[in-house]
Design a protein around this motif. Structure first.
Motif, PDB file in Angstrom:
ATOM      1  N   GLU A 111       0.870  -1.185   0.000  1.00  6.47           N
ATOM      2  CA  GLU A 111       0.000   0.000   0.000  1.00  6.47           C
ATOM      3  C   GLU A 111       0.904   1.231   0.000  1.00  6.47           C
ATOM      4  O   GLU A 111       1.380   1.658   1.051  1.00  6.47           O
ATOM      5  N   GLU A 113       1.888   4.967   0.180  1.00  9.41           N
ATOM      6  CA  GLU A 113       1.182   6.076   0.834  1.00  9.41           C
ATOM      7  C   GLU A 113       2.096   7.283   1.075  1.00  9.41           C
ATOM      8  O   GLU A 113       3.284   7.125   1.329  1.00  9.41           O
ATOM      9  N   ASP A 142       2.518   0.897   3.484  1.00 10.49           N
ATOM     10  CA  ASP A 142       1.742   0.320   4.592  1.00 10.49           C
ATOM     11  C   ASP A 142       1.480  -1.152   4.284  1.00 10.49           C
ATOM     12  O   ASP A 142       0.374  -1.562   3.939  1.00 10.49           O
ATOM     13  N   LYS A 159      -1.189  -5.440  10.173  1.00  9.04           N
ATOM     14  CA  LYS A 159      -0.479  -4.223   9.788  1.00  9.04           C
ATOM     15  C   LYS A 159       0.855  -4.052  10.514  1.00  9.04           C
ATOM     16  O   LYS A 159       1.561  -3.068  10.268  1.00  9.04           O
TER      17      LYS A 159
END
Ligand code: ZN
Length: 257
Positions: A111, A113, A142, A159
């Motif tokens: 991800e 970002e 992420d 995460k």
């Protein structure tokens, strides 16, 4: 001003990037806390190993589903308020460091970002003042164990594995958020693309909202959400997240040893 944290020989330093000379102007200490006092030394960029530009003492705050097209691909709508979660500081790695695929997951995804680094202690900041507490901007990945995110019903484990927050390569104290964009590619093939103007909750709103929950401390990092196109990472891949003006954050991927 572009700032990096790097190792050179046996020492770790902070420096201001001199883009014309391809050198770092070495600083006496961490500019987040000690300003921009140069030692007089310079280090060629080519001789520096870049490190994650900041390791927060306190927290990484992240926002889920902050681009409508990504919320849609996850099978939902973008939340009306920023959807906050935390990542531990032990998940941070620097540019070039390996993302390690944990044995517990069979679906680890990237991800890309925009990351915001907080510069001042702040609580209940107004949206119109929120950008004043920003130290600078950098790039984050992420990394998420998507299967565990679905299975657990909340996101902490998915995460938070070690290596799940690549950060860098540099911090820019100024970035044109209105015109900015982000792109993520794997092995040179583009997977994600987005414009900061398309965030559901813009950076200032995220900071204000987060500061209504947590006291934000200097060095805290806020991840601002990812555009559509998230996809799997497998051992041997190289994932690159690029923001014009901030450069490219590149990390190889390997299996847990
Ligand atoms: Zn994310």
């Amino acid at each position: 001003m572009k700032i990096a944290r790097f190792s050179h020989g046996e020492t770790m330093s902070y420096g201001i990037l001199d883009e014309e000379e391809h050198e770092f102007v070495v600083l006496k200490s961490d500019p987040l806390f000690a300003g921009y006092d140069p030692t007089g030394e310079r280090v060629p960029v080519a001789e520096a190993k870049l490190l994650a530009p900041v390791i927060p003492r306190s927290k990484i705050v992240a926002v889920g589903k902050n681009y409508r097209d990504h919320a849609a691909e996850m099978g939902g709508e973008a939340p009306s308020e920023p959807l906050l979660f935390l990542k531990p500081n032990t998940s941070i790695i620097g540019p070039g460091d390996a993302i390690v695929l944990p044995k517990q997951s069979e679906q680890v995804e990237h991800e890309g970002e925009l990351a915001v680094i907080i510069g001042r202690v702040a609580k209940h900041v107004a949206v119109e003042d929120a950008l004043d507490i920003v130290f600078g901007y950098t790039i984050a990945n992420d990394v998420t164990a998507r299967d565990l995110q679905r299975r657990d019903g909340q996101w902490t484990r998915a995460k938070s594995f070690d290596t799940f927050c690549p950060l860098g390569p540099i911090v820019d104290t100024e970035l044109d958020l209105a015109a900015g964009s982000i792109e993520t590619s794997v092995n040179g093939e583009r997977r994600q693309e987005g414009r900061f103007a398309d965030m559901v909750h813009p950076v200032a709103e995220i900071i204000a909202y987060a500061s209504s929950v947590f006291t934000l401390l200097p060095g805290d990092v806020i991840l601002t959400g990812t555009p559509a196109g998230v996809g799997p990472l497998v051992a041997g891949d190289t994932v690159e997240v690029t923001v014009p003006g901030l450069g490219t954050l590149a990390n190889p991927v390997r299996a847990a040893g």
